[in-house]
Design a protein around this motif. Structure first.
Motif, mmCIF file in Angstrom:
data_model
loop_
_atom_site.group_PDB
_atom_site.id
_atom_site.type_symbol
_atom_site.label_atom_id
_atom_site.label_comp_id
_atom_site.label_asym_id
_atom_site.label_seq_id
_atom_site.Cartn_x
_atom_site.Cartn_y
_atom_site.Cartn_z
ATOM 1 N N THR B 57 33.258 44.491 45.129
ATOM 2 C CA THR B 57 33.424 43.543 44.023
ATOM 3 C C THR B 57 32.352 43.762 42.962
ATOM 4 O OG1 THR B 57 34.469 41.914 45.464
ATOM 5 C CG2 THR B 57 33.451 41.081 43.460
ATOM 6 N N THR B 92 39.736 44.381 48.977
ATOM 7 C CA THR B 92 39.140 44.881 47.730
ATOM 8 C C THR B 92 39.060 46.407 47.733
ATOM 9 O OG1 THR B 92 37.858 42.841 47.726
ATOM 10 C CG2 THR B 92 37.264 44.479 46.083
ATOM 11 N N THR B 134 38.823 38.111 46.867
ATOM 12 C CA THR B 134 37.580 38.245 46.092
ATOM 13 C C THR B 134 37.943 38.208 44.606
ATOM 14 O OG1 THR B 134 37.715 40.651 45.937
ATOM 15 C CG2 THR B 134 36.560 39.741 47.860
ATOM 16 N N ALA B 136 37.261 40.416 42.463
ATOM 17 C CA ALA B 136 37.745 41.735 42.045
ATOM 18 C C ALA B 136 39.207 41.926 42.432
ATOM 19 C CB ALA B 136 36.886 42.840 42.670
ATOM 20 N N SER B 167 34.792 32.418 47.172
ATOM 21 C CA SER B 167 33.679 33.393 47.136
ATOM 22 C C SER B 167 32.540 32.936 48.041
ATOM 23 C CB SER B 167 33.163 33.595 45.702
ATOM 24 O OG SER B 167 34.143 34.241 44.927
ATOM 25 N N CYS B 204 41.675 38.321 51.518
ATOM 26 C CA CYS B 204 40.355 38.929 51.721
ATOM 27 C C CYS B 204 40.140 38.806 53.212
ATOM 28 C CB CYS B 204 39.274 38.177 50.947
ATOM 29 S SG CYS B 204 37.600 38.644 51.491
#
Lengths: 249, 249
Positions: B57, B92, B134, B136, B167, B204
């Motif tokens: 990320t 990610t 995430t 990203a 997060s 995630c």
């Protein structure tokens, strides 16, 4: 630092798949017990999980294929992939420890040493220790001499009890029937406690899965979990290896 | 059969360590979800767990080192060690999917495909899907186009909510503070549900650890767990690979 150097450094090789849930759970505990605040502080590890390794206990008793070529192949694969030490989350596989140690130049952590370290960490310095494991682990004397050398007295179940309780718990874990493994594992620990055990060794890596940590406090007695013990010794190995790599620079 | 042939056959390579608990948990679920009665029926697997891969990320947002050389090195290590396909339990990291697929001749299972398969398996064929991952993963659109192509409507949290809930849950898991990850993960799912999500994607691989299966039933809504989804697709890959190896004989 070169890219090759950047990828290098101490890396734990795990000779696993014996059984696969035990080595998966070893990875969980290796991660959970590490002192790490972000991903990058955890331990670089390669897990070779080949559950096709022939049954160690069966071969010890003269049935079935020889696990040795598979153990040797796994060690070689771990070394080529960059492992710098080996941990084996299977107690019975340690019947081949000397042969494995002679077949590789990588240091191999010994699960029985790790369990003894764990007993000492839990304050168990003498007295009667109840021993649980596969039939092969127990008959081979893998643990008994190490415990006797340290001054512990060890007790075991009878052959009939072994078949009825710990062997059944182990088979249930290997068959993905983890819920059904609890009762026979509890029964095995209870029997040893009723006969004077002041601590119990879960000396087969399926047994900590059969009897999860949350179910152990009821016994009000130290229980040495061979998965956690090996994970703790692996973390200690890694810390020493990182420090000596730093000191060498 | 030669020894080399005996050791051969389909073998899953897991490009892991991103984070280490996610890939360890992937191994647990790969084992638990497999149809196996004894060790020898489980899936031969190599887990390359190098948690030193720079933060995916952070790099996506222009900070920190490039994870690419580490991803490429891991793929190469898995291939040399005998993997015949690759699963990557990090959403990610799939931002580099095309580049990874071009860098190796091994098939790489795609985690987004696995999650879509899981939604369908759970009977979610259309409607509004809440997306967690995430920053990203979400900003890159990794999931959004796949969901839109299948006819799903997707909703996400605001940037502020993202920082406060998912997060934070992800960072807590990576820091081994799994208990502290639960509340922010629950809050993230609740917010999406309150805004009309009929299913939620844990996109995630730290999120299924933050919000364990036992805590999900309270939502009374399908939740697609990207670790379980990838494990199920890996098991399906293995079954197909074993069958086609048999058919070739």
């Amino acid at each position: 630092m070169s890219i090759e150097g950047e990828f290098g450094g101490p890396r734990l090789g795990v000779l696993g798949g014996m059984g696969p849930m035990a080595s998966a759970w070893f990875m969980v505990r290796l991660t959970a017990l590490a002192q790490a605040g972000v991903d990058q502080e955890h331990i670089p590890t390669i897990l070779w999980s080949d559950p096709r390794v022939p049954d160690r206990t069966a071969h010890y008793f003269g049935h079935g294929a020889d696990p040795w070529p598979w153990l040797e192949h796994g060690l070689r694969a771990l070394r080529s992939a960059g492992a710098t030490a080996v941990a084996i989350p299977c107690n019975t596989a340690h019947l081949w420890y000397e042969r494995m140690a002679a077949a590789t130049d990588l240091p191999i952590l010994h699960i029985v040493d790790a369990v003894v370290h764990d007993l000492l960490r839990q304050g168990v310095r003498d007295g009667t220790v109840g021993l649980l494991g596969t039939e092969a682990t127990l008959q081979s004397g893998l643990y008994q001499s190490a415990l006797a050398n340290r001054g512990y007295v060890h007790i075991e179940l009878t052959a009939e009890e072994q078949a009825q309780w710990p062997s059944r718990a182990i088979a249930m874990v290997k068959a993905n029937k983890i819920d059904e493994a609890l009762a026979p594992a509890v029964q095995a620990v209870k029997l040893l406690q009723s006969r004077g055990a002041q601590a119990v060794v879960l000396g087969c890596t399926e047994l900590p899965i059969a009897l999860p940590a949350a179910q152990r406090s009821a016994f009000q007695m130290p229980i040495a979990d061979s998965i956690d013990a090996l994970a703790k010794d692996s973390i200690a190995w890694y810390q020493r290896a990182v420090e000596s790599a730093r000191a060498a620079h």
